[in-house]
Write a protein that holds these residues in place. Sequence first.
Motif, PDB file in Angstrom:
ATOM      1  N   ALA A   1       0.797  -1.422  -0.136  1.00  0.00           N
ATOM      2  CA  ALA A   1       0.311  -0.489   0.157  1.00  0.00           C
ATOM      3  C   ALA A   1       0.620   1.406   0.269  1.00  0.00           C
ATOM      4  N   PHE A   2       0.694   2.057  -0.623  1.00  0.00           N
ATOM      5  CA  PHE A   2       0.971   3.838  -0.833  1.00  0.00           C
ATOM      6  C   PHE A   2       0.456   4.402  -0.204  1.00  0.00           C
ATOM      7  N   VAL A   3       1.008   5.250   0.847  1.00  0.00           N
ATOM      8  CA  VAL A   3      -0.230   5.914   2.102  1.00  0.00           C
ATOM      9  C   VAL A   3       0.627   7.065   1.591  1.00  0.00           C
ATOM     10  N   HIS A   4      -0.537   7.928   0.114  1.00  0.00           N
ATOM     11  CA  HIS A   4       0.610   9.001  -0.410  1.00  0.00           C
ATOM     12  C   HIS A   4      -0.499  10.333   0.238  1.00  0.00           C
TER      13      HIS A   4
ATOM     14  N   LEU B   1      -9.540  -0.373   7.267  1.00  0.00           N
ATOM     15  CA  LEU B   1      -8.455  -1.127   7.944  1.00  0.00           C
ATOM     16  C   LEU B   1      -8.574  -2.511   7.274  1.00  0.00           C
ATOM     17  N   ASP B   2      -9.344  -3.530   6.928  1.00  0.00           N
ATOM     18  CA  ASP B   2      -9.384  -4.521   6.621  1.00  0.00           C
ATOM     19  C   ASP B   2      -8.862  -4.534   5.695  1.00  0.00           C
ATOM     20  N   ARG B   3      -9.180  -3.993   4.844  1.00  0.00           N
ATOM     21  CA  ARG B   3      -8.077  -3.659   3.494  1.00  0.00           C
ATOM     22  C   ARG B   3      -6.373  -3.012   3.504  1.00  0.00           C
ATOM     23  N   LEU B   4      -6.097  -2.840   4.280  1.00  0.00           N
ATOM     24  CA  LEU B   4      -5.010  -2.885   4.281  1.00  0.00           C
ATOM     25  C   LEU B   4      -4.977  -3.541   5.474  1.00  0.00           C
ATOM     26  N   ALA B   5      -5.008  -4.634   6.015  1.00  0.00           N
ATOM     27  CA  ALA B   5      -4.472  -5.392   7.297  1.00  0.00           C
ATOM     28  C   ALA B   5      -4.208  -6.531   6.248  1.00  0.00           C
ATOM     29  N   ALA B   6      -5.316  -6.552   4.762  1.00  0.00           N
ATOM     30  CA  ALA B   6      -4.623  -7.952   3.920  1.00  0.00           C
ATOM     31  C   ALA B   6      -3.435  -8.046   3.030  1.00  0.00           C
ATOM     32  N   THR B   7      -2.516  -6.205   3.367  1.00  0.00           N
ATOM     33  CA  THR B   7      -1.820  -6.268   1.910  1.00  0.00           C
ATOM     34  C   THR B   7      -0.188  -6.492   2.908  1.00  0.00           C
ATOM     35  N   GLN B   8       0.449  -6.943   2.247  1.00  0.00           N
ATOM     36  CA  GLN B   8       1.966  -7.419   3.058  1.00  0.00           C
ATOM     37  C   GLN B   8       2.752  -6.055   3.188  1.00  0.00           C
ATOM     38  N   GLY B   9       2.281  -5.187   3.020  1.00  0.00           N
ATOM     39  CA  GLY B   9       3.553  -3.868   3.667  1.00  0.00           C
ATOM     40  C   GLY B   9       3.228  -3.196   3.248  1.00  0.00           C
ATOM     41  N   ALA B  10       4.173  -1.701   3.715  1.00  0.00           N
ATOM     42  CA  ALA B  10       3.337  -0.605   3.343  1.00  0.00           C
ATOM     43  C   ALA B  10       3.680   0.691   3.343  1.00  0.00           C
ATOM     44  N   ILE B  11       3.761   1.969   2.351  1.00  0.00           N
ATOM     45  CA  ILE B  11       5.430   2.765   1.960  1.00  0.00           C
ATOM     46  C   ILE B  11       4.696   4.375   2.657  1.00  0.00           C
ATOM     47  N   GLY B  12       4.348   4.822   3.507  1.00  0.00           N
ATOM     48  CA  GLY B  12       3.409   5.954   3.322  1.00  0.00           C
ATOM     49  C   GLY B  12       4.611   7.258   4.597  1.00  0.00           C
ATOM     50  N   VAL B  13       3.728   8.527   4.049  1.00  0.00           N
ATOM     51  CA  VAL B  13       3.886  10.286   4.510  1.00  0.00           C
ATOM     52  C   VAL B  13       3.648   9.678   6.504  1.00  0.00           C
ATOM     53  N   ASP B  14       3.438  10.694   6.683  1.00  0.00           N
ATOM     54  CA  ASP B  14       3.305  10.847   8.623  1.00  0.00           C
ATOM     55  C   ASP B  14       1.623  11.161   8.285  1.00  0.00           C
TER      56      ASP B  14
ATOM     57  N   VAL C   1      -6.189   1.633  -7.793  1.00  0.00           N
ATOM     58  CA  VAL C   1      -6.902   2.752  -6.094  1.00  0.00           C
ATOM     59  C   VAL C   1      -7.755   2.162  -5.479  1.00  0.00           C
ATOM     60  N   TRP C   2      -7.740   2.403  -4.419  1.00  0.00           N
ATOM     61  CA  TRP C   2      -9.469   1.850  -4.084  1.00  0.00           C
ATOM     62  C   TRP C   2     -10.222   3.358  -3.580  1.00  0.00           C
TER      63      TRP C   2
ATOM     64  N   ALA D   1      -1.134  -0.842  -3.956  1.00  0.00           N
ATOM     65  CA  ALA D   1      -3.292  -0.330  -3.361  1.00  0.00           C
ATOM     66  C   ALA D   1      -2.926   1.446  -3.155  1.00  0.00           C
ATOM     67  N   LEU D   2      -3.388   1.694  -4.026  1.00  0.00           N
ATOM     68  CA  LEU D   2      -3.467   3.478  -3.354  1.00  0.00           C
ATOM     69  C   LEU D   2      -4.768   3.686  -2.636  1.00  0.00           C
ATOM     70  N   PRO D   3      -4.513   3.557  -1.207  1.00  0.00           N
ATOM     71  CA  PRO D   3      -5.895   3.973  -0.234  1.00  0.00           C
ATOM     72  C   PRO D   3      -6.340   5.770  -0.800  1.00  0.00           C
ATOM     73  N   GLN D   4      -7.240   6.441  -0.451  1.00  0.00           N
ATOM     74  CA  GLN D   4      -7.053   7.645  -1.031  1.00  0.00           C
ATOM     75  C   GLN D   4      -8.527   8.115  -0.047  1.00  0.00           C
ATOM     76  N   ALA D   5      -8.989   9.592  -0.276  1.00  0.00           N
ATOM     77  CA  ALA D   5      -9.955   9.779   0.596  1.00  0.00           C
ATOM     78  C   ALA D   5      -9.739  11.330  -0.124  1.00  0.00           C
ATOM     79  N   GLY D   6     -10.891  11.800  -0.190  1.00  0.00           N
ATOM     80  CA  GLY D   6     -10.981  13.332  -0.838  1.00  0.00           C
ATOM     81  C   GLY D   6     -10.687  13.188  -2.210  1.00  0.00           C
TER      82      GLY D   6
END
Length: 330
Positions: free
Chosen positions: A182-185, A253-266, A243-244, A214-219
Motif C-alpha cells: 500500500a502507498f499511503v500518499h 482497516l480490513d483492506r490494509l490488513a490484507a496487504t503485505q506492507g506499506a510505505i507512507g507519509v506521516d 486505486v481504492w 494499492a493506493l488508498p485515497q480519501a477526498g
Amino acid sequence: MRVLIVKLSSLGDVIHAMPVVQDIRRAHPGAVVDWVVEPGFAPLVRRLDGIGEVIECPLRRWRKGWWTAGVRREFGAFKARLQHDRYDAVLDLQGLTKSAFVARLARGTRYALANRTEGSSWEPATAWVADHAIRVEPHIHAMDRSRLLAAMALSYTPDPVPHHGLRARPLAARGASRPTIAFVHGSSRDDKLWPTSSWIQLGKRLLGDGFRLALPQAGEAEQTRAELIAAALQFERDLQVEVWPSLALDAVLDRLAATQGAIGVDSGLSHLAVALGLPHVQLYNFPTAWRTGPQPAHGHHHQVSIEGRPTPTLEAVWAAWNAVRVADTA
C-alpha cells in the motif's frame, strides 16, 4: 474496575492511544474500558480487543449549532450516557480543553497530563479539572505519553512492546497472485507529502520486484494523485495497481490488513499500518519521527521512519524498504 478513556481525535492520536486498552486489561484482568471519541473514529475503536462501550461525542458538529434544540437534545443524551456509570478512573489522554470538558462531565476520579510535551498540543484546563494531574518527561513519544499516564494513574508497569489489539476482518481473495504494497500518499498537510514523481519511480521498482500496488485515497485531491500515479504505472494495461474507492475507516482497516506492507507519509493511515504490524517505511519531511514514528524501542524492527529535507530521497526510501523486507523475514 471500570475505566473511561477520553481521546476524541485525530486519527493518528487515537491510534497512538490504543495500546492503553491492552495495557490496562493485562494489568487488571476483567477491567472494563470504555472510550469517548468523535464519531468518525468510532468504527476503528470498536475493533479493539476487549473494548467496552464506545461513546460517540460529535463535538465538532455540535459547535456549529450549539444553540439549536436538536443539538441540546443530543448533548443531553450524551451527558446522561456518560454519567450512567461511575468509573474508577477517567483518563484524559488528549490534554485539551475539549477533552477536559468531557472528562469533567464523567463520574469518577479524573487523571490528566500536568504539562506539555515536546511537539504536542496541551492546554492548562486539562490539569485544572483533573483530580490528579500527572507530570511526564517532556521529550517523549506520543504513544509512550498515553501509556505512561495510564500506567501511573492505575499503578502498573506497561509491557515495553505496545500491543494495539486491532481486529481486522478477513477479506475474500481478490485474485491477486502477487503480494500487495500500500502507498499511503495522502496527508491533511501538504508539507508532509512526498512528490508524485517519487511515488511513480518507487512504484516502478516495486512492480519490477513482483509486487502489486494499492493506493488508498480519501477526498478529491488524494483521488487525483492516486489516479495520476496509477496512470503513470500503466494501470489500465496490467491491472497491478489498484486505486481504492473512498471507504469508511473500518473498511480501510480490513483492506490494509490484507496487504503485505506499506510505505507512507506521516499520516493517520500510515500510523494505522504500524498498528497492524505491517512491514512499513514511514516518510518524514521534518525531524519529528522520534515523537510519532515507529521506533526500535517499541519492537518495530520491520518498521522504520526515514527523514529528509525537503523530502526523503528515492534511494533512501528504496534502501529502507529493502532493509524492512529483510527484517520481516528474519
